[in-house]
Design a protein around this motif. Structure first.
Motif, short mmCIF file in Angstrom:
data_model
loop_
_atom_site.label_atom_id
_atom_site.label_comp_id
_atom_site.label_asym_id
_atom_site.label_seq_id
_atom_site.Cartn_x
_atom_site.Cartn_y
_atom_site.Cartn_z
N LEU A 38 96.82 41.08 35.89
CA LEU A 38 95.76 41.40 36.86
C LEU A 38 95.09 40.16 37.41
O LEU A 38 94.48 40.20 38.49
CB LEU A 38 94.73 42.33 36.21
N LEU A 39 95.16 39.04 36.70
CA LEU A 39 94.54 37.81 37.20
C LEU A 39 95.43 37.01 38.13
O LEU A 39 94.96 36.06 38.76
CB LEU A 39 94.09 36.94 36.02
N VAL A 40 96.70 37.38 38.24
CA VAL A 40 97.57 36.71 39.21
C VAL A 40 97.12 37.12 40.61
O VAL A 40 97.07 38.31 40.94
CB VAL A 40 99.04 37.09 38.97
N GLY A 41 96.72 36.14 41.41
CA GLY A 41 96.20 36.42 42.74
C GLY A 41 94.69 36.55 42.80
O GLY A 41 94.13 36.82 43.87
N ALA A 42 94.01 36.36 41.66
CA ALA A 42 92.55 36.49 41.64
C ALA A 42 91.88 35.42 42.51
O ALA A 42 92.45 34.36 42.77
CB ALA A 42 92.03 36.40 40.21
N VAL A 43 90.66 35.73 42.94
CA VAL A 43 89.85 34.82 43.75
C VAL A 43 88.44 34.79 43.17
O VAL A 43 87.81 35.84 43.04
CB VAL A 43 89.80 35.27 45.23
N ASP A 44 87.98 33.60 42.83
CA ASP A 44 86.62 33.42 42.30
C ASP A 44 85.75 32.82 43.40
O ASP A 44 85.97 31.68 43.82
CB ASP A 44 86.65 32.50 41.09
N LEU A 45 84.77 33.57 43.87
CA LEU A 45 83.90 33.12 44.96
C LEU A 45 82.60 32.49 44.46
O LEU A 45 81.71 32.22 45.26
CB LEU A 45 83.54 34.30 45.87
N HIS A 46 82.49 32.19 43.15
CA HIS A 46 81.19 31.74 42.64
C HIS A 46 81.40 30.89 41.38
O HIS A 46 81.00 31.28 40.28
CB HIS A 46 80.34 32.97 42.32
N CYS A 47 82.02 29.73 41.56
CA CYS A 47 82.31 28.86 40.42
C CYS A 47 81.32 27.70 40.37
O CYS A 47 81.21 26.93 41.33
CB CYS A 47 83.73 28.32 40.53
N HIS A 48 80.62 27.57 39.25
CA HIS A 48 79.64 26.49 39.09
C HIS A 48 80.23 25.33 38.28
O HIS A 48 79.79 25.04 37.18
CB HIS A 48 78.39 27.03 38.40
N SER A 49 81.24 24.69 38.83
CA SER A 49 81.78 23.49 38.21
C SER A 49 81.00 22.27 38.69
O SER A 49 80.16 22.37 39.58
CB SER A 49 83.27 23.37 38.52
N GLY A 50 81.28 21.12 38.10
CA GLY A 50 80.54 19.90 38.43
C GLY A 50 81.37 18.93 39.24
O GLY A 50 82.53 19.19 39.53
N PRO A 51 80.77 17.83 39.65
CA PRO A 51 79.48 17.29 39.21
C PRO A 51 78.29 18.11 39.75
O PRO A 51 78.36 18.64 40.85
CB PRO A 51 79.47 15.87 39.79
N ALA A 52 77.25 18.17 38.94
CA ALA A 52 76.08 18.96 39.30
C ALA A 52 74.85 18.41 38.62
O ALA A 52 74.94 17.69 37.62
CB ALA A 52 76.29 20.43 38.90
N ALA A 53 73.69 18.77 39.16
CA ALA A 53 72.42 18.35 38.54
C ALA A 53 72.19 19.07 37.22
O ALA A 53 71.48 18.58 36.36
CB ALA A 53 71.26 18.62 39.49
N MET A 54 72.79 20.27 37.07
CA MET A 54 72.72 21.00 35.82
C MET A 54 73.92 20.61 34.95
O MET A 54 74.98 20.29 35.46
CB MET A 54 72.77 22.52 36.04
N PRO A 55 73.79 20.69 33.64
CA PRO A 55 74.95 20.48 32.77
C PRO A 55 76.02 21.54 33.04
O PRO A 55 75.71 22.72 33.18
CB PRO A 55 74.37 20.63 31.36
N ARG A 56 77.27 21.11 33.15
CA ARG A 56 78.37 22.03 33.39
C ARG A 56 79.46 21.84 32.34
O ARG A 56 79.62 20.76 31.79
CB ARG A 56 78.97 21.79 34.79
N THR A 57 80.21 22.91 32.09
CA THR A 57 81.26 22.85 31.07
C THR A 57 82.55 22.26 31.60
O THR A 57 83.44 21.92 30.81
CB THR A 57 81.55 24.25 30.52
N LEU A 58 82.71 22.18 32.92
CA LEU A 58 83.93 21.66 33.51
C LEU A 58 83.63 21.14 34.90
O LEU A 58 82.61 21.47 35.51
CB LEU A 58 85.02 22.72 33.56
N ASP A 59 84.54 20.28 35.42
CA ASP A 59 84.35 19.77 36.77
C ASP A 59 85.28 20.51 37.73
O ASP A 59 86.07 21.38 37.32
CB ASP A 59 84.55 18.24 36.83
#
Length: 307
Positions: free
Chosen positions: A17-38
């Protein structure tokens, strides 16, 4: 809960089900907030899972250049990369010049104020804290509204809406409250905006079921943040509440996006795995799940129908 520790019966279904998925709201970095991934790591993890599209969101900067360069550097991964601009103080607020520039260089989405929204600031003050927290203290936000003291959509907001309509990009509600968002989206529709997205309507926004129905009637899609249903510090709601919210808006108008990258919560792709598993456990049909994690978002962001 990590991928390694999940040995539930739906593994093959989730992966498919994740093949072809689209994420419209990913909070990767660099960012002013700490992030788990870039951004690069987010791209690689989406590619490994077979995602079709990924949209980076930062509250402070226009992320289009990152998306363009990364897609050019890694064309064989098969993931389309997008970003946009959030109309917070760092972008000059509800700033037509910033929106015009963003659309001209390829932004796919314009978020109304988030951290700088008067609604966000009022709720933060009511809780006696700032959220989300930046790694270092930043200037205090200046409250922003898209409507004036009489509740009328401001001229600057109308100009922004005209630019969004001309560029045929997505208008996202950001952290405006439900009443203000309904006014802005109604004005947007009158001005020719065709793509509208309500972010996490039951968190900060204050949408009741009838508000969601009204926003759908205006033409909006309703985006639910996966982070609020999967294990981690941002979990707020039950599986049954998600099923109810899907019924309120309808499958065809519901989009599930990660809103992940937050410290203390799963990484974005893992969040998708967990929410798909949750929906399967709730007996949601596979076709409905695919629409909400893939097809609806692909259509909204301008990709052709997801396979």
């Amino acid at each position: 809960m990590s991928t390694e520790t999940m040995n539930a019966p739906h593994d093959a279904e989730v992966a498919e089900l994740l093949v072809g998925a689209v994420d419209l709201h990913c909070h990767s970095g660099p960012a002013a907030m700490p992030r788990t991934l870039d951004h690069h790591e987010a791209l690689l993890e989406c590619a490994a899972a077979g995602f079709r599209g990924l949209l980076y969101k930062d509250h402070f900067y226009l992320g289009v250049a990152h998306a363009v360069i990364l897609e050019k550097l890694f064309p064989d991964l098969g993931v389309k990369l997008f970003s946009g601009i959030a109309l917070n103080n760092a972008s000059g607020g509800i700033n037509p010049h910033a929106v015009d520039h963003a659309v001209q260089i390829g932004a796919k989405i314009v978020w109304m104020p988030t951290l700088s929204a008067a609604n966000h600031i009022e709720q933060a003050m009511g809780q006696g804290k700032s959220f989300p927290k930046t790694a270092k203290k930043m200037l205090d936000a200046i409250p922003l509204r898209a409507t004036d003291a009489n509740g009328v959509v401001t001229d600057a907001t109308k100009q922004v809406l005209d630019i969004i309509a001309a560029g045929d990009v997505i208008l996202a509600g950001g952290h405006l409250d439900a009443a203000e968002m309904i006014k802005v989206f109604g004005e947007a529709r009158r001005r020719g905006v065709k793509r509208m997205l309500v972010n996490h309507p039951t968190y900060l926004i204050g949408c009741a079921d009838d508000d969601i129905r009204e926003l759908v009637s205006i033409g909006a899609h309703i985006e639910h943040s996966i982070c609020m249903w999967v294990e981690g510090k941002s979990k707020k709601f039950t599986p049954e509440e998600l099923v109810h919210l899907i019924e309120v808006a309808g499958v065809d108008r519901t989009i599930l996006s990660s809103d992940l990258g937050l410290v203390g919560s799963p990484r974005p792709v893992e969040g998708f795995r967990q929410v798909v598993r949750l929906l399967l456990d709730q007996k949601v049909p596979q076709a409905d799940i695919r629409a909400m994690v893939s097809t609806n978002a692909a259509r909204l962001v301008g990709l052709e129908e997801a396979a």
